[in-house]
Design a protein around this motif. Structure first.
Motif, PDB file in Angstrom:
ATOM      1  N   LEU A 548       0.818  -1.209   0.000  1.00  0.00           N
ATOM      2  CA  LEU A 548       0.000   0.000   0.000  1.00  0.00           C
ATOM      3  C   LEU A 548       0.853   1.261   0.000  1.00  0.00           C
ATOM      4  CD1 LEU A 548      -2.805   1.297   0.198  1.00  0.00           C
ATOM      5  CD2 LEU A 548      -2.630   1.124   2.702  1.00  0.00           C
ATOM      6  N   TYR A 549       2.009   1.212   0.658  1.00  0.00           N
ATOM      7  CA  TYR A 549       2.854   2.407   0.726  1.00  0.00           C
ATOM      8  C   TYR A 549       3.288   2.849  -0.673  1.00  0.00           C
ATOM      9  CZ  TYR A 549       6.732   5.515   1.727  1.00  0.00           C
ATOM     10  OH  TYR A 549       7.561   6.603   1.758  1.00  0.00           O
ATOM     11  N   GLU A 550       3.583   1.858  -1.586  1.00  0.00           N
ATOM     12  CA  GLU A 550       4.000   2.206  -2.942  1.00  0.00           C
ATOM     13  C   GLU A 550       2.817   2.630  -3.790  1.00  0.00           C
ATOM     14  OE1 GLU A 550       6.426  -0.635  -4.917  1.00  0.00           O
ATOM     15  OE2 GLU A 550       7.694  -1.025  -3.170  1.00  0.00           O
ATOM     16  N   ARG A 551       1.638   2.004  -3.499  1.00  0.00           N
ATOM     17  CA  ARG A 551       0.481   2.337  -4.318  1.00  0.00           C
ATOM     18  C   ARG A 551      -0.129   3.674  -3.934  1.00  0.00           C
ATOM     19  NH1 ARG A 551      -3.463  -1.347  -3.121  1.00  0.00           N
ATOM     20  NH2 ARG A 551      -2.238  -2.546  -1.632  1.00  0.00           N
ATOM     21  N   ASN A 552      -0.162   3.997  -2.612  1.00  0.00           N
ATOM     22  CA  ASN A 552      -0.800   5.239  -2.167  1.00  0.00           C
ATOM     23  C   ASN A 552      -0.127   5.725  -0.887  1.00  0.00           C
ATOM     24  OD1 ASN A 552      -2.495   7.366  -1.539  1.00  0.00           O
ATOM     25  ND2 ASN A 552      -4.358   6.265  -2.166  1.00  0.00           N
ATOM     26  N   PRO A 553       1.041   6.359  -1.015  1.00  0.00           N
ATOM     27  CA  PRO A 553       1.769   6.793   0.192  1.00  0.00           C
ATOM     28  C   PRO A 553       1.007   7.831   1.009  1.00  0.00           C
ATOM     29  CG  PRO A 553       2.772   7.667  -1.812  1.00  0.00           C
ATOM     30  CD  PRO A 553       1.767   6.664  -2.247  1.00  0.00           C
ATOM     31  N   VAL A 554       0.199   8.650   0.372  1.00  0.00           N
ATOM     32  CA  VAL A 554      -0.573   9.670   1.113  1.00  0.00           C
ATOM     33  C   VAL A 554      -1.556   9.003   2.058  1.00  0.00           C
ATOM     34  CG1 VAL A 554      -2.214  11.570   0.889  1.00  0.00           C
ATOM     35  CG2 VAL A 554      -0.299  11.368  -0.718  1.00  0.00           C
ATOM     36  N   LEU A 555      -2.241   7.973   1.539  1.00  0.00           N
ATOM     37  CA  LEU A 555      -3.203   7.260   2.380  1.00  0.00           C
ATOM     38  C   LEU A 555      -2.508   6.600   3.565  1.00  0.00           C
ATOM     39  CD1 LEU A 555      -6.062   6.228   2.908  1.00  0.00           C
ATOM     40  CD2 LEU A 555      -5.572   4.294   1.374  1.00  0.00           C
ATOM     41  N   VAL A 562      -3.785   9.216  11.829  1.00  0.00           N
ATOM     42  CA  VAL A 562      -5.010   8.950  12.601  1.00  0.00           C
ATOM     43  C   VAL A 562      -4.711   7.990  13.750  1.00  0.00           C
ATOM     44  CG1 VAL A 562      -7.296   7.886  12.506  1.00  0.00           C
ATOM     45  CG2 VAL A 562      -6.562   9.447  10.693  1.00  0.00           C
ATOM     46  N   THR A 563      -3.924   6.958  13.472  1.00  0.00           N
ATOM     47  CA  THR A 563      -3.588   5.979  14.516  1.00  0.00           C
ATOM     48  C   THR A 563      -2.840   6.638  15.662  1.00  0.00           C
ATOM     49  OG1 THR A 563      -3.464   4.236  12.841  1.00  0.00           O
ATOM     50  CG2 THR A 563      -2.400   3.805  14.963  1.00  0.00           C
ATOM     51  N   LEU A 564      -1.865   7.472  15.322  1.00  0.00           N
ATOM     52  CA  LEU A 564      -1.106   8.168  16.362  1.00  0.00           C
ATOM     53  C   LEU A 564      -2.008   9.094  17.176  1.00  0.00           C
ATOM     54  CD1 LEU A 564       2.194   9.040  14.445  1.00  0.00           C
ATOM     55  CD2 LEU A 564       1.898   7.361  16.284  1.00  0.00           C
ATOM     56  N   ALA A 565      -2.941   9.742  16.478  1.00  0.00           N
ATOM     57  CA  ALA A 565      -3.859  10.646  17.191  1.00  0.00           C
ATOM     58  C   ALA A 565      -4.739   9.876  18.165  1.00  0.00           C
ATOM     59  CB  ALA A 565      -4.715  11.402  16.174  1.00  0.00           C
ATOM     60  N   VAL A 566      -5.230   8.699  17.725  1.00  0.00           N
ATOM     61  CA  VAL A 566      -6.079   7.872  18.597  1.00  0.00           C
ATOM     62  C   VAL A 566      -5.290   7.402  19.809  1.00  0.00           C
ATOM     63  CG1 VAL A 566      -7.319   5.681  18.761  1.00  0.00           C
ATOM     64  CG2 VAL A 566      -7.639   7.167  16.766  1.00  0.00           C
ATOM     65  N   LEU A 567      -4.064   6.931  19.562  1.00  0.00           N
ATOM     66  CA  LEU A 567      -3.230   6.458  20.669  1.00  0.00           C
ATOM     67  C   LEU A 567      -2.923   7.588  21.644  1.00  0.00           C
ATOM     68  CD1 LEU A 567      -0.732   4.133  18.744  1.00  0.00           C
ATOM     69  CD2 LEU A 567      -2.580   3.441  20.278  1.00  0.00           C
TER      70      LEU A 567
END
Length: 575
Positions: A548-555, A562-567
């Motif tokens: 996924l990082y190569e296909r859509n790095p922005v996502l 978002v994960t860091l914000a939740v944590l």
């Protein structure tokens, strides 16, 4: 009697003659035509000769036949390196001395002499040697021209008496003329029994009927006798059916005679070419689409620009293009049309109009070229270059701007024409001096930036860059600015621009784009073979789904954020 010979790409002529005694007791005329073997035609040309024994001389017939035969033998017996004029002069002078000596020592042949008119067609040139009052005419485009002048006295009481004749004295002045030959030229060699009885209008009309040379010659001599001619009547008719490609000296002479003038503008008519639209305007030349009002066809005209100090280079470029076009026969290489010298009043070249567009223009619009279409065009381009290489020619400026995609109604995919051979290097032809290496920087192989003149392997590199751009619109080593000194490492993979393209194509182009010439394909046809059969020879490709990082790095970064914000929120909430 008639003669006929024809070989493709060689001098090809048809000849016929007729000779009649008329009211005379003896026939003192003599003529001959020599065609020889293909090798002899290439080295010496074809020869047509006519002679008329001097009236009243006992040995007139002997002189005429001896001189004609001796001239042909003497001409053929000399090296072609001497040149036609010198060979002719030596042959005639030898016969003159011999005939003159015999005429002084043999009472039966005392005073024997004859006229002589000879036509030698070699390459694309006509060489004419002449003594006396036999004549040579040329019919071209319904116009009859006399190419010789009578060596007779004009004073009262001396009209018609020869001032010059072979064997009349121990020294001889010979007329010589050289001129370009054109296909469909018709020549008439005749004695005074013909031209003294028939007007030039009658001769022109008879020649213009375009009957066979043999039939025409018989008709001419019959007309001369019917006009109550009092002399022998002999005519030799020769038709030019085909000409070989122009040699480098032929082209240099023709092109040197044409002035380089400021280029015209759209709407101008030049030598019957109506300039309809300007296609390009570069530093050295201006190109137009035009209509040939004579041949009734669309064409392309390229005019050089007068640039101080560049005259020699420009003329050499035109020589190369014309010379190459006459020798390379390929459906993928553009032709250069042959224009009659008398029509052309300035230097320019004429090419057929290929309906379509320049490859560079195609690359600027969507959609991108598909794999199937691209491979077809790439293969044709490599075969066009291979045709040049087989003829000892290196293009040195291969790029999309020099490739025409030719569109035809009954063709699903466009054809292809490689153009612009002005800076090509030709085996056996002196290279011309340039300030910088020929070519366009972004397509030039690394070795060209260090002073190499360019060869088949540097052409291969340029082909590979062109194919790379055909699929990607990008440059494998980046765009290179003029006058820069680029550093080459590894080309950017083609699949980084076009992930839909197969890996085998990337590998093939990477080899042709190698920095070291030794690592490229040994021959451009090897590249053509790989392009045609690469898909069948390639190993099966295992497709791996990209992460996924190569296909859509922005996502990916959005998810991480978002994960860091939740944590962070949870950490704050449970304190």
């Amino acid at each position: 009697m008639s003669f006929h010979q024809k070989r493709p790409e060689q001098l090809s002529v048809a000849a016929g003659y007729s000779t009649e005694r008329g009211p005379r007791t003896d026939n003192e005329d003599y003529c001959a035509f020599f065609e020889g073997t293909p090798a002899q035609r290439m080295r010496h040309g074809v020869i047509a000769v006519i002679a008329d024994g001097v009236g009243g001389a006992k040995g007139g017939r002997v002189a005429a036949e001896t001189v004609v035969r001796g001239f042909i033998d003497g001409y053929l017996g000399q090296s072609e390196l001497l040149g036609v004029q010198k060979k002719c002069a030596r042959a005639i002078e030898a016969m003159n001395r011999w005939i003159h000596a015999i005429g002084r020592t043999n009472s039966d042949l005392q005073g024997m002499a004859c006229t002589l008119t000879a036509l030698i067609l070699r390459g694309r040139q006509a060489h004419i040697v002449h003594v006396g009052d036999s004549r040579l005419y040329r019919l071209r485009h319904h116009r009859l021209d006399l190419l010789t002048r009578d060596h007779t006295f004009n004073e009262w009481g001396m009209q018609g008496v020869l001032r010059r004749a072979v064997g009349a004295s121990d020294s001889l002045q010979i007329d010589y003329l050289a001129e370009p030959v054109q296909v469909h030229d018709r020549y008439l060699l005749c004695t005074d029994g013909v031209h003294g009885s028939l007007s030039e209008r009658v001769l022109r009309d008879e020649l213009a009927r375009r009957a066979s040379p043999d039939e025409t010659a018989r008709a001419v001599t019959a007309a001369a006798l019917a006009a109550r001619g009092s002399d022998n009547a002999t005519a030799l008719v020769l038709d030019v059916l085909n000409l070989p490609p122009a040699s480098q000296p032929d082209l240099e002479l023709a092109i040197a005679a044409q002035p380089i003038l400021p280029p015209p503008t759209t709407g101008t008519v030049v030598d019957g070419f109506d300039l309809e639209a300007q296609l390009s305007d570069g530093r050295y030349s201006r190109v137009f689409r035009a209509y040939d009002t004579v041949a009734k066809r669309p064409v392309i005209l390229k005019f050089p620009k007068p640039i101080h100090g560049a005259d020699v280079v420009l003329r050499q470029a035109f020589v190369r293009e014309t010379w190459i076009a006459a020798r390379v026969r390929s459906p993928w290489v553009a032709e250069v049309l042959d224009i009659p010298p008398e029509r052309q009043t300035r230097l320019y070249s004429v090419m057929p109009f290929y309906a379509g567009e320049i490859l560079e223009a195609r690359l600027q619009r969507s959609p991108q070229i598909s794999l199937a279409e691209g491979l077809t065009l790439a293969t044709r381009l490599t075969k066009a270059v291979a045709a040049l290489h087989r003829a000892g020619i290196v293009h040195r400026d291969i790029k999309p701007d020099n490739v025409i995609l030719e569109q035809e109604e009954n063709r699903a995919q466009p054809g292809l024409r490689l153009i612009d051979l002005g800076v090509a290097r030709v085996d056996g032809m002196d290279d011309f001096a340039l300030e910088h290496a020929p070519g366009t920087p972004s397509y030039m192989a690394p070795e060209l930036f260090t002073g190499a003149p360019g060869d088949e392997l540097s052409d291969q590199f340029a082909v590979a860059v062109t194919i790379y751009r055909l699929f990607s619109r990008a440059y494998p080593y980046g765009e290179i600015e003029p006058f820069s000194r680029p550093r080459f490492s590894k080309p950017t993979p083609l699949t980084s621009h076009r992930p839909d393209l197969p890996a085998w194509l990337d590998q093939v182009l990477a080899r042709a784009l190698a920095v070291s010439p030794r690592e490229r394909f040994g021959d451009i046809l090897e590249l053509a073979f790989e392009l045609e059969h690469g898909s069948a020879r390639a190993l099966p490709t295992v497709l791996h789904r990209k992460p996924l990082y190569e296909r859509n790095p922005v996502l990916v970064w959005q998810i991480v954020s978002v994960t860091l914000a939740v944590l962070l929120f949870m950490s704050w909430a449970f304190r």
